[in-house]
Design a protein around this motif. Sequence first.
Motif, PDB file in Angstrom:
ATOM      1  N   THR A   7     -36.712  -0.930   8.281  1.00 13.55           N
ATOM      2  CA  THR A   7     -38.069  -1.460   8.364  1.00 13.55           C
ATOM      3  C   THR A   7     -38.743  -1.537   7.000  1.00 13.55           C
ATOM      4  OG1 THR A   7     -38.975   0.735   8.827  1.00 13.55           O
ATOM      5  CG2 THR A   7     -38.431  -0.668  10.727  1.00 13.55           C
ATOM      6  N   LYS A   8     -38.091  -1.008   5.963  1.00 18.36           N
ATOM      7  CA  LYS A   8     -38.652  -1.019   4.610  1.00 18.36           C
ATOM      8  C   LYS A   8     -37.661  -1.701   3.674  1.00 18.36           C
ATOM      9  CE  LYS A   8     -41.067   3.274   5.448  1.00 18.36           C
ATOM     10  NZ  LYS A   8     -41.130   4.693   5.163  1.00 18.36           N
ATOM     11  N   PRO A   9     -38.156  -2.401   2.662  1.00 13.35           N
ATOM     12  CA  PRO A   9     -37.245  -3.128   1.771  1.00 13.35           C
ATOM     13  C   PRO A   9     -36.512  -2.248   0.756  1.00 13.35           C
ATOM     14  CG  PRO A   9     -39.506  -3.525   1.116  1.00 13.35           C
ATOM     15  CD  PRO A   9     -39.549  -2.709   2.375  1.00 13.35           C
ATOM     16  N   LEU A  10     -36.850  -0.973   0.672  1.00 10.00           N
ATOM     17  CA  LEU A  10     -36.134  -0.086  -0.236  1.00 10.00           C
ATOM     18  C   LEU A  10     -34.776   0.212   0.366  1.00 10.00           C
ATOM     19  CD1 LEU A  10     -39.063   2.350  -1.015  1.00 10.00           C
ATOM     20  CD2 LEU A  10     -38.296   0.405  -2.373  1.00 10.00           C
ATOM     21  N   ASP A  31     -41.083  -5.252   7.045  1.00 11.02           N
ATOM     22  CA  ASP A  31     -40.983  -5.581   5.625  1.00 11.02           C
ATOM     23  C   ASP A  31     -39.555  -5.557   5.092  1.00 11.02           C
ATOM     24  OD1 ASP A  31     -43.666  -6.111   5.364  1.00 11.02           O
ATOM     25  OD2 ASP A  31     -44.179  -4.151   4.547  1.00 11.02           O
ATOM     26  N   ALA A  32     -38.624  -5.017   5.832  1.00 12.96           N
ATOM     27  CA  ALA A  32     -37.221  -5.026   5.385  1.00 12.96           C
ATOM     28  C   ALA A  32     -36.654  -6.438   5.309  1.00 12.96           C
ATOM     29  CB  ALA A  32     -36.363  -4.163   6.300  1.00 12.96           C
ATOM     30  N   VAL A  33     -37.289  -7.407   5.986  1.00  8.79           N
ATOM     31  CA  VAL A  33     -36.788  -8.779   5.904  1.00  8.79           C
ATOM     32  C   VAL A  33     -36.884  -9.339   4.492  1.00  8.79           C
ATOM     33  CG1 VAL A  33     -37.212  -9.284   8.352  1.00  8.79           C
ATOM     34  CG2 VAL A  33     -38.954  -9.867   6.649  1.00  8.79           C
ATOM     35  N   TYR A  34     -37.682  -8.720   3.626  1.00  8.92           N
ATOM     36  CA  TYR A  34     -37.737  -9.158   2.227  1.00  8.92           C
ATOM     37  C   TYR A  34     -36.393  -8.961   1.533  1.00  8.92           C
ATOM     38  CZ  TYR A  34     -42.755  -9.845   2.563  1.00  8.92           C
ATOM     39  OH  TYR A  34     -43.997 -10.307   2.918  1.00  8.92           O
ATOM     40  N   ALA A  51     -36.068 -13.032  13.560  1.00 15.14           N
ATOM     41  CA  ALA A  51     -36.601 -14.324  13.114  1.00 15.14           C
ATOM     42  C   ALA A  51     -38.121 -14.327  13.055  1.00 15.14           C
ATOM     43  CB  ALA A  51     -36.106 -15.443  14.029  1.00 15.14           C
ATOM     44  N   SER A  52     -38.772 -13.692  13.994  1.00 12.46           N
ATOM     45  CA  SER A  52     -40.242 -13.686  13.991  1.00 12.46           C
ATOM     46  C   SER A  52     -40.789 -12.945  12.773  1.00 12.46           C
ATOM     47  CB  SER A  52     -40.787 -13.081  15.282  1.00 12.46           C
ATOM     48  OG  SER A  52     -40.305 -11.760  15.459  1.00 12.46           O
ATOM     49  N   ASP A  53     -40.126 -11.877  12.324  1.00 17.16           N
ATOM     50  CA  ASP A  53     -40.569 -11.156  11.128  1.00 17.16           C
ATOM     51  C   ASP A  53     -40.374 -12.011   9.877  1.00 17.16           C
ATOM     52  OD1 ASP A  53     -41.451  -8.808  12.368  1.00 17.16           O
ATOM     53  OD2 ASP A  53     -39.479  -7.877  12.276  1.00 17.16           O
ATOM     54  N   VAL A  54     -39.270 -12.769   9.819  1.00 22.60           N
ATOM     55  CA  VAL A  54     -39.000 -13.660   8.690  1.00 22.60           C
ATOM     56  C   VAL A  54     -40.038 -14.785   8.661  1.00 22.60           C
ATOM     57  CG1 VAL A  54     -37.351 -15.336   7.761  1.00 22.60           C
ATOM     58  CG2 VAL A  54     -36.543 -13.109   8.581  1.00 22.60           C
ATOM     59  N   GLN A  55     -40.296 -15.386   9.810  1.00 20.92           N
ATOM     60  CA  GLN A  55     -41.250 -16.488   9.892  1.00 20.92           C
ATOM     61  C   GLN A  55     -42.669 -16.016   9.580  1.00 20.92           C
ATOM     62  OE1 GLN A  55     -40.423 -17.808  13.854  1.00 20.92           O
ATOM     63  NE2 GLN A  55     -38.601 -18.947  13.244  1.00 20.92           N
ATOM     64  N   ASN A  81     -24.141   1.826  21.229  1.00 20.09           N
ATOM     65  CA  ASN A  81     -23.949   3.237  21.582  1.00 20.09           C
ATOM     66  C   ASN A  81     -25.001   4.107  20.908  1.00 20.09           C
ATOM     67  OD1 ASN A  81     -21.635   2.614  23.049  1.00 20.09           O
ATOM     68  ND2 ASN A  81     -20.326   2.833  21.257  1.00 20.09           N
ATOM     69  N   GLN A  82     -25.405   3.677  19.701  1.00 15.54           N
ATOM     70  CA  GLN A  82     -26.438   4.390  18.948  1.00 15.54           C
ATOM     71  C   GLN A  82     -27.389   3.370  18.344  1.00 15.54           C
ATOM     72  OE1 GLN A  82     -23.891   6.514  16.082  1.00 15.54           O
ATOM     73  NE2 GLN A  82     -24.879   8.383  16.808  1.00 15.54           N
ATOM     74  N   ASN A  83     -28.669   3.707  18.370  1.00 19.15           N
ATOM     75  CA  ASN A  83     -29.694   2.926  17.690  1.00 19.15           C
ATOM     76  C   ASN A  83     -30.313   3.833  16.646  1.00 19.15           C
ATOM     77  OD1 ASN A  83     -30.157   0.214  19.087  1.00 19.15           O
ATOM     78  ND2 ASN A  83     -29.985   1.633  20.809  1.00 19.15           N
ATOM     79  N   LEU A  84     -30.139   3.479  15.378  1.00 24.18           N
ATOM     80  CA  LEU A  84     -30.630   4.314  14.289  1.00 24.18           C
ATOM     81  C   LEU A  84     -31.722   3.594  13.518  1.00 24.18           C
ATOM     82  CD1 LEU A  84     -27.182   5.494  12.835  1.00 24.18           C
ATOM     83  CD2 LEU A  84     -28.632   6.705  14.475  1.00 24.18           C
ATOM     84  N   LEU A  85     -32.754   4.330  13.128  1.00 23.75           N
ATOM     85  CA  LEU A  85     -33.777   3.813  12.242  1.00 23.75           C
ATOM     86  C   LEU A  85     -33.511   4.387  10.867  1.00 23.75           C
ATOM     87  CD1 LEU A  85     -36.380   2.229  11.786  1.00 23.75           C
ATOM     88  CD2 LEU A  85     -37.639   4.289  12.434  1.00 23.75           C
ATOM     89  N   TRP A  86     -33.238   3.511   9.892  1.00 21.88           N
ATOM     90  CA  TRP A  86     -32.887   3.939   8.542  1.00 21.88           C
ATOM     91  C   TRP A  86     -34.121   3.865   7.655  1.00 21.88           C
ATOM     92  CZ3 TRP A  86     -28.551   6.043   6.647  1.00 21.88           C
ATOM     93  CH2 TRP A  86     -28.400   6.105   5.269  1.00 21.88           C
ATOM     94  N   ASN A  87     -34.424   4.967   6.997  1.00 20.70           N
ATOM     95  CA  ASN A  87     -35.567   4.995   6.061  1.00 20.70           C
ATOM     96  C   ASN A  87     -35.082   5.281   4.666  1.00 20.70           C
ATOM     97  OD1 ASN A  87     -37.772   4.415   7.729  1.00 20.70           O
ATOM     98  ND2 ASN A  87     -37.667   6.449   8.583  1.00 20.70           N
TER      99      ASN A  87
END
Length: 87
Positions: A7-10, A31-34, A51-55, A81-87
Motif C-alpha cells: 500500500t506504500k511506494p517504499l 499509493d503503492a501504484v506509483y 485499476a481504480s487506484d491507478v486511474q 492460501n495467505q493474504n499478506l500486507l507488506w509494509n
Amino acid sequence: MKLITLTKPLLDTTALSAICAPGDAILLRQDAVYLCLQPGLTLPVPVLALASDVQWRNIVPQTKVELIDDARWVELCASANQNLLWN
C-alpha cells in the motif's frame, strides 16, 4: 499461493523477493501504484495493480504490471492460501 499487498511506494525488493514463491502474486494498492512508474521494477512473481487506484492517481504504468478490477481482486483474495500486507 500468497497474495502480497503493498500500500506504500517504499519498497525493499530484496526482502520482498525473499518471501516470494512460485505461484505467488504482488498486488499494488493505494499509493503503492506509483511503483508502476518505475520502468526497471523487477520482482520474481507477477505484479498486479488495482485499476481504480491507478486511474484515481491518473498515472500510466511504465513497467509490466497487470491492471485488475475489484472483482478479480476479490477472486485473488478468496483463492489465496495467505493474504499478506507488506509494509
